[in-house]
Design an enzyme around this catalytic site. Structure first.
Site, mmCIF file in Angstrom:
data_model
loop_
_atom_site.group_PDB
_atom_site.id
_atom_site.type_symbol
_atom_site.label_atom_id
_atom_site.label_comp_id
_atom_site.label_asym_id
_atom_site.label_seq_id
_atom_site.Cartn_x
_atom_site.Cartn_y
_atom_site.Cartn_z
ATOM 1 C CG ASP A 10 -2.231 0.776 0.921
ATOM 2 O OD1 ASP A 10 -3.310 0.179 0.782
ATOM 3 O OD2 ASP A 10 -2.143 2.024 0.825
ATOM 4 C CG ASP A 63 2.629 6.731 -5.198
ATOM 5 O OD1 ASP A 63 1.596 6.281 -5.751
ATOM 6 O OD2 ASP A 63 2.927 7.947 -5.183
ATOM 7 C CG ASP A 123 -10.356 -3.642 -2.642
ATOM 8 O OD1 ASP A 123 -11.242 -3.017 -3.235
ATOM 9 O OD2 ASP A 123 -10.477 -4.043 -1.459
ATOM 10 C CB CYS A 179 -16.493 -0.284 -2.181
ATOM 11 S SG CYS A 179 -15.316 0.926 -1.585
HETATM 12 C C1 LIG Z 1 -10.307 0.303 -1.210
HETATM 13 S S1 LIG Z 1 -8.871 0.444 -0.282
HETATM 14 C C2 LIG Z 1 -8.314 -1.217 -0.212
HETATM 15 C C3 LIG Z 1 -9.092 -2.066 0.759
HETATM 16 C C4 LIG Z 1 -8.435 -3.383 1.097
HETATM 17 N N1 LIG Z 1 -8.106 -4.144 -0.085
HETATM 18 C C5 LIG Z 1 -9.294 -4.219 2.027
HETATM 19 O O1 LIG Z 1 -9.854 -5.245 1.625
HETATM 20 O O2 LIG Z 1 -9.410 -3.830 3.200
HETATM 21 C C6 LIG Z 1 -7.775 1.203 -1.413
HETATM 22 C C7 LIG Z 1 -6.352 1.358 -0.908
HETATM 23 O O3 LIG Z 1 -5.584 1.924 -1.972
HETATM 24 C C8 LIG Z 1 -4.527 2.669 -1.392
HETATM 25 N N2 LIG Z 1 -3.961 3.618 -2.384
HETATM 26 C C9 LIG Z 1 -4.442 4.816 -2.759
HETATM 27 N N3 LIG Z 1 -3.632 5.391 -3.658
HETATM 28 C C10 LIG Z 1 -2.606 4.547 -3.845
HETATM 29 C C11 LIG Z 1 -1.422 4.590 -4.643
HETATM 30 N N4 LIG Z 1 -1.144 5.650 -5.420
HETATM 31 N N5 LIG Z 1 -0.572 3.552 -4.581
HETATM 32 C C12 LIG Z 1 -0.844 2.492 -3.791
HETATM 33 N N6 LIG Z 1 -1.951 2.380 -3.018
HETATM 34 C C13 LIG Z 1 -2.807 3.402 -3.039
HETATM 35 C C14 LIG Z 1 -5.178 3.347 -0.207
HETATM 36 O O4 LIG Z 1 -4.203 3.698 0.746
HETATM 37 C C15 LIG Z 1 -6.176 2.278 0.282
HETATM 38 O O5 LIG Z 1 -5.626 1.580 1.359
#
Ligand SMILES: C[S@@+](CC[C@H](N)C(=O)[O-])C[C@H]1O[C@@H](n2cnc3c(N)ncnc32)[C@H](O)[C@@H]1O
Length: 427
Positions: A280, A307, A328, A381
């Site tokens: 993440d 990132d 996700d 979601c």
């Molecule tokens: C919908 S949540 C994931 C939920 C998780 N899979 C679960 O089941 O609990 C999306 C995630 O994407 C991450 N995210 C947002 N921008 C990102 C980026 N540029 N690179 C990597 N991760 C990122 C956020 O920090 C967040 O934790």
């Protein structure tokens, strides 16, 4: 309020006032006549809800804001906190419908519409509305106006144009008026134990398909089930995405937006024999994931802070290619607004393009790291077409993928979140 009115303390027995407050909620002084007027517990609740709604600006999740508010008001007991929270949440459930109405009117009508029946708040504050509260939702919506404005799905949810084609705006908007249920996923081998506890404790639960159990909101699971690795709190639709995940023993999977690891645990529970890389964007997120997976007794995983909004990821990955990638994606979260109705009010439509751009960048950045023939599972979601079906079309247009299965997971009739999940095969 009591302690500001210093002169009262001089003329009236303080114990008497304290008892009065315990019974009624508070104590006020009539300014002109100096006679005492009692503000009931219920008027107090409404007053606190008005204060919260007026001050809250949508910049942090409402449950965090409420937590801070109650911390500043330690005299409020658990019953007070529950009622005030209910009033505030019900208020936001009405979305954009008659947002210009007086807050007291909107709160009372929201409670009439959103609570499942007659209740003590309306009995005390507005008995006429309390009679209406016992009617089915459709009847309430037909008979009530707020600030002279009648209900329509589009008034409550002004983003109808953006919805995924499969979603019916009327059903969707009215689903937002009901608080979703609490769902748990029972971990492998723990079903009988968990069900025994719930039955023995007389909990009103519903055992659903697979490993899902629905419980009333507010069920204190931590006190009921002491072994934390027997279950995961996970929405029903989120559990349904498991049907698309097809990990095989020995395969190497990457959960590339893992957050605290809800889907990572799902993947490992489905096939403990996989190797898993979970990443993440921030170290604190990955620290939480490590704690959660350890508490869930999940082993055989590596983690990284990456990132994905940047091009060359190769040097950050533990291997060149994966058998499967689970994305996700960060999204509008609109499929979960039944749980966070404040977002229904504060969301700005321009954000949909922001998320669609981010999802596209992340998806196209991770695609090179899937083996030919490997799986790519894309999940949001969200209920917006740009983040869902339109993203699938764009991904298929790259010529790199074939769609295997999946689509919208509409949780609205089950008092669950709504999600979108598709499995692709890399060509
Ligand atoms: C919908 S949540 C994931 C939920 C998780 N899979 C679960 O089941 O609990 C999306 C995630 O994407 C991450 N995210 C947002 N921008 C990102 C980026 N540029 N690179 C990597 N991760 C990122 C956020 O920090 C967040 O934790």
């Amino acid at each position: 309020m009591l302690y500001k009115t210093g002169f009262i303390l001089k003329i009236v027995n303080t114990n008497h006032i304290k008892k009065f407050i315990q019974k009624n909620g508070c104590f006020v002084v009539g300014k002109t006549s100096c006679t005492f007027a009692a503000m009931t517990r219920w008027e107090n609740y409404q007053g606190s809800a008005v204060k919260i709604i007026t001050r809250y600006q949508g910049d942090l999740p409402l449950h965090h804001y409420l937590k801070q508010f109650f911390k500043q008001h330690p005299q409020m007991g658990s019953r007070d906190r529950k009622w005030i929270s209910r009033l505030v949440y019900d208020y936001f459930r009405l979305g954009h419908w008659a947002l210009d109405a007086a807050l007291e009117e909107r709160i009372q009508k929201a409670v009439c519409i959103c609570e499942p029946g007659a209740n003590d708040f309306l009995a005390a504050i507005n008995p006429e509305l309390n009679e209406l509260a016992a009617l089915p939702l459709e009847r309430k919506l037909e008979s009530l106006t707020i600030n002279n404005s009648a209900y329509s799905a589009e008034q409550l949810f002004p983003f109808a144009q953006q919805l995924s084609a499969e979603i019916d705006i009327k059903t969707w908007a009215s689903s937002l008026l009901k608080q979703p249920l609490l769902f748990i996923r029972v971990r492998p081998g723990k079903r009988t134990k968990v069900i025994d506890i719930l039955e023995n404790q007389g909990v009103d639960f519903q055992y659903l398909d697979n490993e899902a159990i629905a419980l009333p909101q507010g069920t204190n699971l931590e006190q009921l089930i002491l072994d934390k690795d027997w279950y995961e709190i996970q929405d029903l639709s989120s559990q349904t995405t498991m049907q698309l995940l097809t990990p095989k023993p020995g395969e190497y999977w990457w959960d590339c937006c893992a957050a605290s690891g809800g889907k990572s645990i799902l993947l490992k529970d489905k096939e403990p024999g996989i190797k898993l890389f979970a990443s993440d964007i921030r170290p604190s997120i990955i620290q939480n994931l490590q704690k959660r997976l350890t508490a869930a007794k999940v082993s055989g995983f590596q983690t990284g802070v990456i990132d994905l909004n940047q091009g060359d990821l190769a040097s950050l990955l533990p291997r060149k290619q994966f058998d499967g990638i689970l994305l996700d994606a960060p999204c509008s979260g609109s499929g979960t607004w039944g749980r966070t109705p404040e977002n229904l009010v504060y969301f700005e439509a321009e954000k949909i393009d922001y998320y669609a751009d981010l999802q596209w960048k992340i998806a196209t950045n991770v695609l090179p790291y899937i083996k030919p023939g490997g799986s790519f599972v894309y999940i949001t979601c969200s209920v917006f077409a740009k983040e869902n079906e339109q993203m699938v079309t764009r991904l298929l247009d790259t010529g790199l993928l074939e769609k295997e299965s999946g689509g919208l997971i509409d949780g609205s009739a089950k008092r669950a979140d709504s999600m979108f999940a598709v499995r692709f095969r890399k060509k």
